[in-house]
Design a protein around this motif. Structure first.
Motif, PDB file in Angstrom:
ATOM      1  N   ALA A  17      45.845  34.564  36.169  1.00 59.64           N
ATOM      2  CA  ALA A  17      45.150  34.655  37.325  1.00 59.64           C
ATOM      3  C   ALA A  17      44.038  33.684  37.867  1.00 59.64           C
ATOM      4  O   ALA A  17      43.141  33.240  36.736  1.00 59.64           O
ATOM      5  CB  ALA A  17      44.606  36.127  37.417  1.00 59.64           C
ATOM      6  N   ASP A  18      43.647  33.254  38.927  1.00 59.89           N
ATOM      7  CA  ASP A  18      42.893  32.558  39.383  1.00 59.89           C
ATOM      8  C   ASP A  18      41.240  33.170  39.236  1.00 59.89           C
ATOM      9  O   ASP A  18      41.222  34.468  39.626  1.00 59.89           O
ATOM     10  CB  ASP A  18      42.946  31.970  40.747  1.00 59.89           C
ATOM     11  CG  ASP A  18      44.046  31.074  40.476  1.00 59.89           C
ATOM     12  OD1 ASP A  18      44.361  30.118  39.835  1.00 59.89           O
ATOM     13  OD2 ASP A  18      44.589  30.971  41.857  1.00 59.89           O
ATOM     14  N   VAL A  19      40.283  32.481  38.914  1.00 64.86           N
ATOM     15  CA  VAL A  19      39.031  32.911  38.913  1.00 64.86           C
ATOM     16  C   VAL A  19      38.417  33.031  40.086  1.00 64.86           C
ATOM     17  O   VAL A  19      38.596  32.137  40.815  1.00 64.86           O
ATOM     18  CB  VAL A  19      37.785  32.107  37.851  1.00 64.86           C
ATOM     19  CG1 VAL A  19      36.700  32.601  38.217  1.00 64.86           C
ATOM     20  CG2 VAL A  19      38.283  32.209  36.395  1.00 64.86           C
ATOM     21  N   VAL A  20      37.848  34.454  40.584  1.00 63.67           N
ATOM     22  CA  VAL A  20      37.417  34.417  41.939  1.00 63.67           C
ATOM     23  C   VAL A  20      35.977  33.783  41.818  1.00 63.67           C
ATOM     24  O   VAL A  20      35.126  34.215  40.933  1.00 63.67           O
ATOM     25  CB  VAL A  20      37.163  35.652  42.753  1.00 63.67           C
ATOM     26  CG1 VAL A  20      36.615  36.104  43.673  1.00 63.67           C
ATOM     27  CG2 VAL A  20      38.486  36.552  42.277  1.00 63.67           C
ATOM     28  N   PRO A  21      35.726  32.573  43.063  1.00 68.87           N
ATOM     29  CA  PRO A  21      34.238  32.326  42.861  1.00 68.87           C
ATOM     30  C   PRO A  21      33.042  33.305  43.031  1.00 68.87           C
ATOM     31  O   PRO A  21      33.271  34.229  43.550  1.00 68.87           O
ATOM     32  CB  PRO A  21      34.201  31.309  43.901  1.00 68.87           C
ATOM     33  CG  PRO A  21      35.572  31.184  44.452  1.00 68.87           C
ATOM     34  CD  PRO A  21      36.527  32.350  43.816  1.00 68.87           C
ATOM     35  N   PRO A  65      36.719  42.154  40.406  1.00 67.35           N
ATOM     36  CA  PRO A  65      36.589  41.373  41.339  1.00 67.35           C
ATOM     37  C   PRO A  65      36.526  39.930  40.644  1.00 67.35           C
ATOM     38  O   PRO A  65      36.556  38.985  41.775  1.00 67.35           O
ATOM     39  CB  PRO A  65      35.330  41.720  42.088  1.00 67.35           C
ATOM     40  CG  PRO A  65      34.342  42.346  40.847  1.00 67.35           C
ATOM     41  CD  PRO A  65      35.439  43.023  39.889  1.00 67.35           C
ATOM     42  N   SER A  66      36.555  39.665  39.512  1.00 64.10           N
ATOM     43  CA  SER A  66      36.461  38.389  38.953  1.00 64.10           C
ATOM     44  C   SER A  66      37.617  37.441  38.734  1.00 64.10           C
ATOM     45  O   SER A  66      37.695  36.302  39.037  1.00 64.10           O
ATOM     46  CB  SER A  66      35.964  38.417  37.396  1.00 64.10           C
ATOM     47  OG  SER A  66      34.654  39.028  37.452  1.00 64.10           O
ATOM     48  N   TYR A  67      38.894  38.107  38.849  1.00 65.83           N
ATOM     49  CA  TYR A  67      40.083  37.415  38.921  1.00 65.83           C
ATOM     50  C   TYR A  67      41.170  37.943  40.090  1.00 65.83           C
ATOM     51  O   TYR A  67      41.161  39.056  40.206  1.00 65.83           O
ATOM     52  CB  TYR A  67      40.741  37.787  37.630  1.00 65.83           C
ATOM     53  CG  TYR A  67      40.091  37.033  36.659  1.00 65.83           C
ATOM     54  CD1 TYR A  67      40.679  35.668  36.035  1.00 65.83           C
ATOM     55  CD2 TYR A  67      39.199  37.433  35.718  1.00 65.83           C
ATOM     56  CE1 TYR A  67      40.019  34.983  34.997  1.00 65.83           C
ATOM     57  CE2 TYR A  67      38.381  36.835  34.944  1.00 65.83           C
ATOM     58  CZ  TYR A  67      38.899  35.534  34.420  1.00 65.83           C
ATOM     59  OH  TYR A  67      38.189  34.907  33.383  1.00 65.83           O
ATOM     60  N   ASP A  68      41.810  36.974  40.479  1.00 59.30           N
ATOM     61  CA  ASP A  68      42.509  37.252  41.678  1.00 59.30           C
ATOM     62  C   ASP A  68      44.067  37.547  41.166  1.00 59.30           C
ATOM     63  O   ASP A  68      44.862  36.632  40.883  1.00 59.30           O
ATOM     64  CB  ASP A  68      42.431  36.076  42.673  1.00 59.30           C
ATOM     65  CG  ASP A  68      43.094  36.424  44.261  1.00 59.30           C
ATOM     66  OD1 ASP A  68      43.833  37.452  44.195  1.00 59.30           O
ATOM     67  OD2 ASP A  68      43.129  35.494  44.847  1.00 59.30           O
ATOM     68  N   CYS A  69      44.203  38.806  41.356  1.00 58.84           N
ATOM     69  CA  CYS A  69      45.604  39.208  40.784  1.00 58.84           C
ATOM     70  C   CYS A  69      45.708  40.607  41.267  1.00 58.84           C
ATOM     71  O   CYS A  69      44.802  41.412  41.546  1.00 58.84           O
ATOM     72  CB  CYS A  69      45.853  39.154  39.417  1.00 58.84           C
ATOM     73  SG  CYS A  69      47.012  40.091  38.502  1.00 58.84           S
ATOM     74  N   PRO A  70      47.134  41.002  41.927  1.00 58.72           N
ATOM     75  CA  PRO A  70      47.290  42.496  42.303  1.00 58.72           C
ATOM     76  C   PRO A  70      46.981  43.455  41.276  1.00 58.72           C
ATOM     77  O   PRO A  70      47.010  43.222  40.195  1.00 58.72           O
ATOM     78  CB  PRO A  70      48.818  42.218  42.824  1.00 58.72           C
ATOM     79  CG  PRO A  70      49.384  41.097  42.908  1.00 58.72           C
ATOM     80  CD  PRO A  70      48.387  40.250  41.881  1.00 58.72           C
ATOM     81  N   HIS A  71      46.748  44.506  41.865  1.00 67.46           N
ATOM     82  CA  HIS A  71      46.494  45.963  41.023  1.00 67.46           C
ATOM     83  C   HIS A  71      47.922  46.275  40.818  1.00 67.46           C
ATOM     84  O   HIS A  71      48.875  45.924  41.550  1.00 67.46           O
ATOM     85  CB  HIS A  71      45.984  46.897  41.826  1.00 67.46           C
ATOM     86  CG  HIS A  71      44.402  46.873  42.360  1.00 67.46           C
ATOM     87  ND1 HIS A  71      43.517  46.631  41.843  1.00 67.46           N
ATOM     88  CD2 HIS A  71      44.164  46.936  43.829  1.00 67.46           C
ATOM     89  CE1 HIS A  71      42.517  46.109  42.595  1.00 67.46           C
ATOM     90  NE2 HIS A  71      42.956  46.473  43.754  1.00 67.46           N
TER      91      HIS A  71
END
Length: 242
Positions: free
Chosen positions: A191-195, A89-95
């Motif tokens: 990948a962007d970091v998820v807040p 859940p820490s990085y926004d990227c598809p599985h």
């Protein structure tokens, strides 16, 4: 004499089919190993759980946890090779979901590969996400597009870019596989970091996706296959399919 000739021809056909199957299996094994080694070395993975009963399956974590919940590498009893990479859940990227197999009695192959949509945003409502991950078309790939997925639990995970092809040569299978795997690694590196405040919600959705994947595998193969391939039981920011 006629019967002997017929038997000889049947034997020759069986030997040719067996030889074809061996060649196809060897080519697929080499490709799957190459994909796994590329992902493993890029993400620096270590084995967490491994079994050969009821199927050959290994679950790997990152040595220094950052991007992933884990990677599942397994072969089902229909001789399909699978590699599933589940993001944390820490990085926004598809599985990433990849499956491939040699078509029985032929020197051709089939593939089913996809980037699973994540997060609370419905697909298509975020133009930036759609452009970044799902704008590249797949209609230019060779092969025959086969029937849609029947399993409802599996359909939940399907994205617009899912590519399912049969009647592929080994070079064609390799091309599709390398395009998807290399592009996915580029997604991860950028990948962007998820807040922090959003990671719980991201994790909850990831859990649900892996639970649906578990149901699909349990119905298609067995509950044990589903457990092994969807990951460990729920942990902090990990979650489990079973």
């Amino acid at each position: 004499m006629h019967c002997q000739v017929c038997l000889l021809l049947l034997l020759v056909a069986e030997i040719q089919g067996f030889t074809t199957s061996i060649r196809s299996a060897a080519g697929l094994d080499a490709l799957e190993t190459s994909v796994f080694e590329t992902l493993s070395s890029s993400l620096i993975l270590k084995v967490r759980e491994e079994t050969d009963d009821p199927l050959s399956c290994v679950w790997l974590d990152e040595e220094n946890p950052k991007f992933l919940t884990g990677l599942a590498r397994y072969t089902t009893n229909d001789n399909v090779k699978h590699i599933n990479v589940w993001m944390g859940p820490s990085y926004d990227c598809p599985h990433l979901i990849w499956s491939a197999w040699a078509e029985e009695g032929k020197e051709t192959f089939a593939i089913d590969v996809d980037y699973v949509v994540r997060g609370p945003t419905p697909i298509g409502s975020d133009p930036q996400m759609f452009e970044k991950y799902y704008s590249s078309g797949t209609n230019d790939f060779d092969g025959i597009e086969y029937a849609p997925i029947e399993s409802i639990a599996r359909k939940v995970l399907v994205s617009p870019i899912r590519t399912a092809r049969s009647a592929l040569t080994l070079p064609q299978l390799t091309e599709i596989t390398k395009i998807f795997s290399s592009r996915w690694l580029e997604f991860v590196s950028a990948a962007d970091v998820v807040p922090g405040r959003s990671r719980g919600a991201m994790n909850n959705r990831d859990d649900k996706q892996r639970q649906f994947f578990y149901k699909h595998l349990a119905n298609s193969y067995s509950e044990e296959v589903g457990r092994l391939a969807s990951g460990p039981l729920a942990e902090a920011y990990v979650g489990g399919g079973s």
